[in-house]
Scaffold this motif. Structure first.
Motif, PDB file in Angstrom:
ATOM      1  N   GLU A  34       0.836  -1.196   0.000  1.00  0.00           N
ATOM      2  CA  GLU A  34       0.000   0.000   0.000  1.00  0.00           C
ATOM      3  C   GLU A  34       0.874   1.252   0.000  1.00  0.00           C
ATOM      4  OE1 GLU A  34      -3.124   0.332  -0.340  1.00  0.00           O
ATOM      5  OE2 GLU A  34      -3.818  -1.735  -0.124  1.00  0.00           O
ATOM      6  N   VAL A  35       0.294   2.322  -0.513  1.00  0.00           N
ATOM      7  CA  VAL A  35       0.978   3.618  -0.522  1.00  0.00           C
ATOM      8  C   VAL A  35       0.621   4.368   0.747  1.00  0.00           C
ATOM      9  CG1 VAL A  35       1.239   5.801  -1.761  1.00  0.00           C
ATOM     10  CG2 VAL A  35       0.927   3.672  -3.035  1.00  0.00           C
ATOM     11  N   ALA A  36       1.611   5.006   1.333  1.00  0.00           N
ATOM     12  CA  ALA A  36       1.374   5.759   2.568  1.00  0.00           C
ATOM     13  C   ALA A  36       0.320   6.835   2.333  1.00  0.00           C
ATOM     14  CB  ALA A  36       2.664   6.388   3.059  1.00  0.00           C
ATOM     15  N   GLY A  37      -0.573   6.954   3.300  1.00  0.00           N
ATOM     16  CA  GLY A  37      -1.655   7.921   3.204  1.00  0.00           C
ATOM     17  C   GLY A  37      -2.973   7.309   2.783  1.00  0.00           C
ATOM     18  N   SER A  38      -2.939   6.073   2.297  1.00  0.00           N
ATOM     19  CA  SER A  38      -4.178   5.421   1.864  1.00  0.00           C
ATOM     20  C   SER A  38      -4.861   4.708   3.030  1.00  0.00           C
ATOM     21  CB  SER A  38      -3.874   4.426   0.737  1.00  0.00           C
ATOM     22  OG  SER A  38      -2.963   3.437   1.200  1.00  0.00           O
ATOM     23  N   ARG A  39      -6.095   4.297   2.802  1.00  0.00           N
ATOM     24  CA  ARG A  39      -6.881   3.590   3.815  1.00  0.00           C
ATOM     25  C   ARG A  39      -6.733   2.092   3.595  1.00  0.00           C
ATOM     26  NH1 ARG A  39     -12.543   2.193   4.977  1.00  0.00           N
ATOM     27  NH2 ARG A  39     -13.024   2.746   7.141  1.00  0.00           N
ATOM     28  N   VAL A  40      -6.423   1.364   4.656  1.00  0.00           N
ATOM     29  CA  VAL A  40      -6.179  -0.070   4.556  1.00  0.00           C
ATOM     30  C   VAL A  40      -7.158  -0.803   5.453  1.00  0.00           C
ATOM     31  CG1 VAL A  40      -4.506  -1.923   4.961  1.00  0.00           C
ATOM     32  CG2 VAL A  40      -3.745   0.261   4.021  1.00  0.00           C
ATOM     33  N   ILE A  41      -7.698  -1.902   4.922  1.00  0.00           N
ATOM     34  CA  ILE A  41      -8.608  -2.767   5.675  1.00  0.00           C
ATOM     35  C   ILE A  41      -8.070  -4.188   5.604  1.00  0.00           C
ATOM     36  CG2 ILE A  41     -10.943  -3.707   5.814  1.00  0.00           C
ATOM     37  CD1 ILE A  41     -11.980  -1.125   4.622  1.00  0.00           C
ATOM     38  N   LEU A  42      -7.814  -4.783   6.777  1.00  0.00           N
ATOM     39  CA  LEU A  42      -7.330  -6.160   6.853  1.00  0.00           C
ATOM     40  C   LEU A  42      -8.468  -7.038   7.383  1.00  0.00           C
ATOM     41  CD1 LEU A  42      -3.782  -5.569   8.391  1.00  0.00           C
ATOM     42  CD2 LEU A  42      -4.434  -5.699   5.975  1.00  0.00           C
ATOM     43  N   PRO A  43      -9.022  -7.911   6.546  1.00  0.00           N
ATOM     44  CA  PRO A  43     -10.138  -8.755   6.995  1.00  0.00           C
ATOM     45  C   PRO A  43      -9.689  -9.850   7.955  1.00  0.00           C
ATOM     46  CG  PRO A  43     -10.060  -8.539   4.591  1.00  0.00           C
ATOM     47  CD  PRO A  43      -8.746  -8.046   5.120  1.00  0.00           C
ATOM     48  N   CYS A  44     -10.643 -10.364   8.676  1.00  0.00           N
ATOM     49  CA  CYS A  44     -10.418 -11.483   9.590  1.00  0.00           C
ATOM     50  C   CYS A  44     -11.356 -12.621   9.198  1.00  0.00           C
ATOM     51  CB  CYS A  44     -10.666 -11.062  11.031  1.00  0.00           C
ATOM     52  SG  CYS A  44     -10.195 -12.321  12.244  1.00  0.00           S
ATOM     53  N   ASN A  45     -10.957 -13.845   9.520  1.00  0.00           N
ATOM     54  CA  ASN A  45     -11.770 -15.015   9.164  1.00  0.00           C
ATOM     55  C   ASN A  45     -13.178 -14.898   9.747  1.00  0.00           C
ATOM     56  OD1 ASN A  45      -9.901 -16.560   7.659  1.00  0.00           O
ATOM     57  ND2 ASN A  45      -8.843 -17.121   9.541  1.00  0.00           N
ATOM     58  N   LYS A  46     -14.160 -15.235   8.920  1.00  0.00           N
ATOM     59  CA  LYS A  46     -15.542 -15.280   9.381  1.00  0.00           C
ATOM     60  C   LYS A  46     -15.942 -16.729   9.625  1.00  0.00           C
ATOM     61  CE  LYS A  46     -17.160 -11.077   7.092  1.00  0.00           C
ATOM     62  NZ  LYS A  46     -18.165 -10.501   6.157  1.00  0.00           N
ATOM     63  N   THR A  47     -16.659 -16.951  10.673  1.00  0.00           N
ATOM     64  CA  THR A  47     -17.091 -18.298  11.018  1.00  0.00           C
ATOM     65  C   THR A  47     -18.530 -18.267  11.514  1.00  0.00           C
ATOM     66  OG1 THR A  47     -16.671 -20.201  12.440  1.00  0.00           O
ATOM     67  CG2 THR A  47     -16.129 -18.036  13.329  1.00  0.00           C
ATOM     68  N   ASN A  48     -19.213 -19.383  11.300  1.00  0.00           N
ATOM     69  CA  ASN A  48     -20.596 -19.495  11.777  1.00  0.00           C
ATOM     70  C   ASN A  48     -20.668 -19.896  13.247  1.00  0.00           C
ATOM     71  OD1 ASN A  48     -21.647 -18.857   9.223  1.00  0.00           O
ATOM     72  ND2 ASN A  48     -21.491 -21.012   8.551  1.00  0.00           N
ATOM     73  N   ALA A  49     -19.520 -20.304  13.796  1.00  0.00           N
ATOM     74  CA  ALA A  49     -19.497 -20.681  15.207  1.00  0.00           C
ATOM     75  C   ALA A  49     -19.606 -19.445  16.089  1.00  0.00           C
ATOM     76  CB  ALA A  49     -18.227 -21.457  15.526  1.00  0.00           C
ATOM     77  N   THR A  50     -19.954 -19.671  17.330  1.00  0.00           N
ATOM     78  CA  THR A  50     -20.111 -18.561  18.271  1.00  0.00           C
ATOM     79  C   THR A  50     -18.747 -17.979  18.628  1.00  0.00           C
ATOM     80  OG1 THR A  50     -22.073 -19.625  19.190  1.00  0.00           O
ATOM     81  CG2 THR A  50     -21.034 -17.893  20.509  1.00  0.00           C
ATOM     82  N   LEU A  51     -18.618 -16.664  18.416  1.00  0.00           N
ATOM     83  CA  LEU A  51     -17.353 -16.000  18.717  1.00  0.00           C
ATOM     84  C   LEU A  51     -17.242 -15.751  20.214  1.00  0.00           C
ATOM     85  CD1 LEU A  51     -14.761 -14.584  17.596  1.00  0.00           C
ATOM     86  CD2 LEU A  51     -16.109 -12.472  17.545  1.00  0.00           C
TER      87      LEU A  51
END
Length: 210
Positions: A34-51
């Motif tokens: 990524e280029v500095a100054g941009s917006r970054v989103i890092l996803p996390c694993n999704k699960t159907n189990a109870t978090l």
């Protein structure tokens, strides 16, 4: 002895190749540039189990911890780096960085503790430059070729004028030489004509008295 030297040479080359591959091989997980100054989103694993609990770490250090029905725990390091997690349905539990800087470069891991076990997802974030620098480079990249073309055109015009002047001077000198040659040729003709006239004139001899 020669066979031993060859053996050492082959092993050295193979070791060097393995070392190069080890250095330039990507880290475990997904790599993001990524280029500095941009917006970054890092996803996390999704699960159907109870978090039960979710945590984000950077280079092994805790950043953010979240438990359902409890407040989000954000460490001072995460606050200084301006990180947060999203709880929206579309971006649930993602790590959000509004304006990334070079200090955000590192390895990120999301741990999801559920009734089925612990899931983890790894990311490697690499910051390649600065947005403002790119904005400055764009005008430079446009202006420099234009200036070079302008200098080339001016130099070509100057050289063309110099060449024309030399050509005119050469023509003038050639014309002067031609005129001088014609004058010399005419003078030679006049001299030759006079000599012929003098030769053709009868000579009068006076008789001498004996």
């Amino acid at each position: 002895m020669e066979a031993f030297s060859r053996y050492l040479g082959i092993n050295g080359i193979l070791s060097l190749i393995c070392w190069v591959f080890w250095i330039f091989s990507p880290a475990e997980g997904n790599t993001i540039f990524e280029v500095a100054g941009s917006r970054v989103i890092l996803p996390c694993n999704k699960t159907n189990a109870t978090l039960q609990q979710l945590t984000w770490t950077m280079n092994g250090f805790l950043l953010i911890s979240f438990k359902p029905r409890e407040a989000i725990y954000i460490t001072k390091e995460a606050e200084s780096l301006k990180m947060n997690i999203s709880l929206s349905e579309t971006q649930q539990y993602t790590l959000v960085i509004d304006r990334v800087q070079k200090s955000h470069t590192g390895n990120y891991t999301c741990y999801s503790t559920t009734s089925e076990g612990v899931l983890e997802q790894k990311w490697q974030l690499i910051i390649t430059g600065h947005e403002e620098n790119w904005n400055k480079l764009i005008p430079v990249a446009v202006i420099v070729p234009c200036v070079c073309c302008l200098i080339f055109i001016i130099a070509w015009i100057i050289l063309r004028r110099i060449y024309n002047r030399h050509a005119e001077n050469g023509n003038q000198s050639h014309t002067a030489e031609m005129a001088q040659s014609e004058d010399i040729y005419e003078n030679c003709l006049e001299i030759y004509a006079r000599q012929q006239q003098n030769y053709q004139q009868p000579h009068h001899y006076k008789t001498r008295a004996c």
